[in-house]
Design an enzyme around this catalytic site. Structure first.
Site, short mmCIF file in Angstrom:
data_model
loop_
_atom_site.label_atom_id
_atom_site.label_comp_id
_atom_site.label_asym_id
_atom_site.label_seq_id
_atom_site.Cartn_x
_atom_site.Cartn_y
_atom_site.Cartn_z
N ASP A 15 -54.95 29.38 71.90
CA ASP A 15 -54.72 28.41 72.70
C ASP A 15 -53.60 28.13 72.60
OD1 ASP A 15 -57.48 28.40 73.76
OD2 ASP A 15 -57.86 26.49 72.25
N GLY A 42 -59.80 31.59 77.32
CA GLY A 42 -59.62 30.39 78.64
C GLY A 42 -57.76 31.20 78.05
N HIS A 43 -57.54 31.84 79.44
CA HIS A 43 -56.05 31.87 79.50
C HIS A 43 -55.41 30.87 81.00
CE1 HIS A 43 -55.80 35.57 76.69
NE2 HIS A 43 -56.33 33.87 76.16
N ALA A 301 -60.02 25.72 77.98
CA ALA A 301 -60.03 26.17 79.63
C ALA A 301 -61.33 26.63 79.98
CB ALA A 301 -58.84 27.34 79.19
#
Ligand code: GDP
Ligand code: MG
Length: 425
Positions: A15, A42-43, A301
């Site tokens: 992250d 989660g980007h 995310a």
């Protein structure tokens, strides 16, 4: 020397803002290739198209001329991939340039089930898994029980493999977890058929594609998931992820052998954040972490979980940069620190009264206490700064100090989530 082959990695716990940097750098490349991990990633990418959270699809997708590869080193939940493709298409983003490696590993619903059963069994000692089945998909790859994406094209063989797998899984569910759930191989085959039919057109031998493109001088950017400290070998084992997050692994997990890596760009955040369990030496107590978490919007995310927040840890990050063999650094979220009166940077660990700058094994990290230096903060809004010299003096000093302590050149300073909110030094 040409800088055609670049790897972009995280230097901390994940992250760091890799998606944001890939989206920016992809403007100048021909291919972006993810080389490890799955939909636990989660980007978040913010650009002219809006705000997107990507999980499996490489962050180069918003550049319409870029080919985006999901490499052989990935584990791919084809249901999740189908959903992500649909969402992007609905938003008017073309996904024609997606290519999925025929050698990538399929993550199944029964992997998610195992992840859930085991985390529940562990209770208070759980790993804080994203429960997406990632460890089980990778584990089975090594146990040689996995199904590769390209096997979707061999239905007869596939059927035999799935029947064999179901027999094994049912023994496990029943005898280890006392679970009433049984795995019906025909249902698994239906699932494969349903989601396989949606992704088959993207599947190919991505290695040939990469080799040929690189031989013709095309620019390739490899995209990592998570960060150094979550690497399966060099991270805070066993609180790591289940794959290799390091730049050295990009040629294997991405599939490129006829060219060497020219440059490694490491992304690091101006403070520390970490999702899930494991030692986190510079963690702030919750009252202190709360306001920074809100300002910086530090929520997972993929899971929405509040991220653990800490001061910048130069011991951990220097180690993180070293194992990546980093050439240049992108520092992110400097703007999130605006308004903090004082900023602490951890320069050493105190382990049982002995000072060390070594990032050791997990049991040592569990007892390490941070030793801090303190720097002045700044109160200005810096999101509009586009030159390093435009930053308040205290912010410049903070960046320079971090650069000195980590020991590698900071080339980019990100001052906002948007593609263009970037200072190139
Ligand atoms: P990744 O997993 O490394 O791609 O990072 P994530 O996307 O999970 O987390 C980074 C978060 O910070 C995302 O919400 C980004 O939009 C955001 N972000 C990235 N760079 C900056 C920055 O310089 N400033 C601010 N305020 N947010 C940023
Ligand atoms: Mg992330």
């Amino acid at each position: 020397m040409a800088n055609n082959i670049t790897v972009l990695v995280g230097l901390q716990w994940g992250d760091e803002g890799k998606g944001r940097m890939v989206d920016y750098l992809a403007q100048d490349v021909d291919i972006v290739a993810r080389y490890q991990g799955g939909n636990n990633a989660g980007h978040t990418v913010v650009n002219e198209f809006g705000t997107y959270k990507l999980h499996l699809i490489p962050s180069g997708i918003f550049n319409k001329n870029v080919i985006n590869i999901l490499g052989p080193g990935m584990v791919i939940d084809i249901e999740s991939l189908s959903e992500e493709l649909e969402e992007l298409e609905k938003a008017g983003i073309s996904v024609d340039n997606i290519r999925v490696s025929d050698r990538a590993t399929i993550t199944f619903p029964f992997h998610r089930m195992e992840d859930n059963l085991e985390e529940d069994r562990l209770g208070g000692a759980a790993f804080g898994s994203t429960r997406r089945g990632i460890a089980y998909a990778y584990g089975e790859r090594y146990m040689k029980k996995s199904i590769q994406v390209g096997e979707l094209f061999y239905p007869d063989e596939l059927k035999k493999r799935i029947y064999g797998l179901a027999e094994w899984k049912n023994l496990l569910f029943k005898n280890i977890y006392n679970s009433n759930e049984t795995l019906d191989p025909d249902k698994v085959l239906q699932w494969l058929d349903k989601y396989g039919s949606k992704i088959k057109k993207y599947v190919c031998d991505t290695t040939s594609l990469l080799e040929e493109s690189a031989a013709n001088g095309k620019k390739v950017l490899f995209e990592a998931q998570l960060g150094s400290l979550r690497d399966i070998y060099y991270g805070i084992y066993p609180f790591t992820t289940s794959s290799c997050t390091l730049a050295s692994y990009a040629p294997v997990g991405g599939g490129l052998f006829n060219k060497r890596i020219d440059k490694v760009i490491g992304v690091m955040k101006s403070f520390s954040s970490c999702v899930g369990a494991g030692p986190f030496v510079t963690e702030m107590p919750d009252e202190e972490a709360g306001s920074l978490r809100e300002i910086a919007m530090e929520y997972g995310a993929s899971t929405g979980r509040p991220r653990r927040i800490g001061h910048f840890d130069a011991v951990a990050t220097r180690y993180g940069a070293m194992v990546q063999g980093v050439d240049e650094i992108a520092l992110t979220k400097l703007d999130s620190l605006s308004g903090m009166k004082k900023l602490s940077i951890c320069t050493e660990y105190d382990v049982n009264g002995k000072l060390t700058d070594k990032f050791g094994l997990t049991p040592e990290l569990e007892i390490a206490k941070p030793v801090y230096i303190e720097m002045d903060g700044w109160s200005e809004d810096i999101t509009g700064c586009r030159k390093f010299s435009e930053l308040p003096e205290a912010a410049q000093k903070y960046v320079n100090k971090i650069e000195e302590l980590v020991g590698y050149k900071i080339k980019y300073v990100s001052v906002g989530p948007e593609r263009e909110s970037l200072i190139v030094k």
